[in-house]
Design an enzyme around this catalytic site. Structure first.
Site: not given
Ligand code: NDP
Length: 247
Positions: A12, A90, A155
């Site tokens: 991600g 991530n 989640y």
């Molecule tokens: P975003 O929704 O902005 O990004 C999520 C990322 O995960 C994207 O790059 C997406 O890829 C990738 N992704 C989703 N599904 C898959 C998959 N099946 N295989 C590979 N890649 C995948 O989220 P955030 O940047 O906010 O979150 C990043 C991490 O941090 C996550 O694990 C989230 O749970 C965690 N987090 C976030 C918080 C927040 O407040 N934002 C709080 C706590 C934890 P693509 O770009 O190709 O779609």
């Protein structure tokens, strides 16, 4: 922090927190392999952005919940980059609902990407790190994995699972020079949280002792530390990056 000649796989990594982590590591000199699953143009854009730091950058399409696909990508990265030093788990998704309205698909999808995806990537890099006698695994949990959250049972369970997984792999590989840690972000401004209403955002902000929403860079700074030589004696740890929210 100097990451020269190191290679990081960031799942991600094309946007949000993942892109900030990839950027921080590339700024330190690391080669970067980003895994994406959505829009290819996002992956290309991220690759272009990261290339400005002069290290090798590639993007790979990979759904981390797919065991075989993630194995193939890990093998390809090892072949094309000559090895992997840092695994950054991530990738994450949400399907928020009260359990009352949550169906099996909502539960399985979130566990599949967030928890099984993290397992898949660890499983496929495990032997490589063992043989190398070096590796840094940093996985993204969440404060709701520590505390739970109404409307996020799937989640929260996936993020709590990541903590158990992290501590287990930390114990299994500590003697091999491999560390495994997790970060637990609070409320970070990304696409994931931008979907929330202004009312919800304001209510959450009011609860944060630091009185601000976190940035992807706040998380990336901690991940970079956990990848650094300075963190070689830190393993099995979960570091909250939440402005004090879950204290
Ligand atoms: P975003 O929704 O902005 O990004 C999520 C990322 O995960 C994207 O790059 C997406 O890829 C990738 N992704 C989703 N599904 C898959 C998959 N099946 N295989 C590979 N890649 C995948 O989220 P955030 O940047 O906010 O979150 C990043 C991490 O941090 C996550 O694990 C989230 O749970 C965690 N987090 C976030 C918080 C927040 O407040 N934002 C709080 C706590 C934890 P693509 O770009 O190709 O779609």
């Amino acid at each position: 922090m100097d990451f020269t000649n190191k290679t990081a796989v960031v799942t991600g990594g094309s946007r949000g927190i993942g892109l900030a982590i990839a950027t921080k590591l590339a700024q330190g000199g690391a080669n970067i392999a980003i895994l994406y699953v959505g829009d290819e143009s996002e992956g290309i854009k991220a690759k272009e952005e990261l290339s400005q730091y002069g290290t090798k950058v590639e993007q790979y399409f990979c759904d981390v919940s797919d065991f075989e696909a993630s194995q193939k990508v890990v093998e390809k990265v090892i072949e094309e980059f000559g090895g992997i030093d840092f695994l950054i788990n991530n990738a994450g998704i949400t399907r928020d609902k009260l359990i009352l309205n949550m169906d099996e698909k909502d539960f399985d999808a979130v566990i599949g990407v967030n928890l099984k995806g993290t397992f898949n990537m660890i499983k496929h890099t495990y032997k490589h790190f063992m043989k190398k006698r070096f590796g840094r695994i940093v996985s993204t949990s969440s404060i709701v994995g520590l505390n739970g959250n109404a409307g996020q049972a799937n989640y929260s369970a996936s993020k709590a699972g990541i903590i158990g997984l992290t501590k287990s792999v930390a114990k299994e590989l500590a003697g091999r020079g491999v560390t495994a840690n997790a970060v637990a972000p609070g409320y970070i401004g990304t696409d994931m949280t931008n979907v929330l209403s202004d009312k919800v955002k304001d209510a959450m902000k009011a609860q944060i002792p630091a009185k601000r929403i976190g940035t992807p860079e706040d998380v990336a700074n901690v991940v970079a530390f956990l990848c650094s030589d300075e963190a070689s004696y830190v393993t099995g740890e979960v570091i909250r990056v939440d402005g004090g929210l879950a204290m």
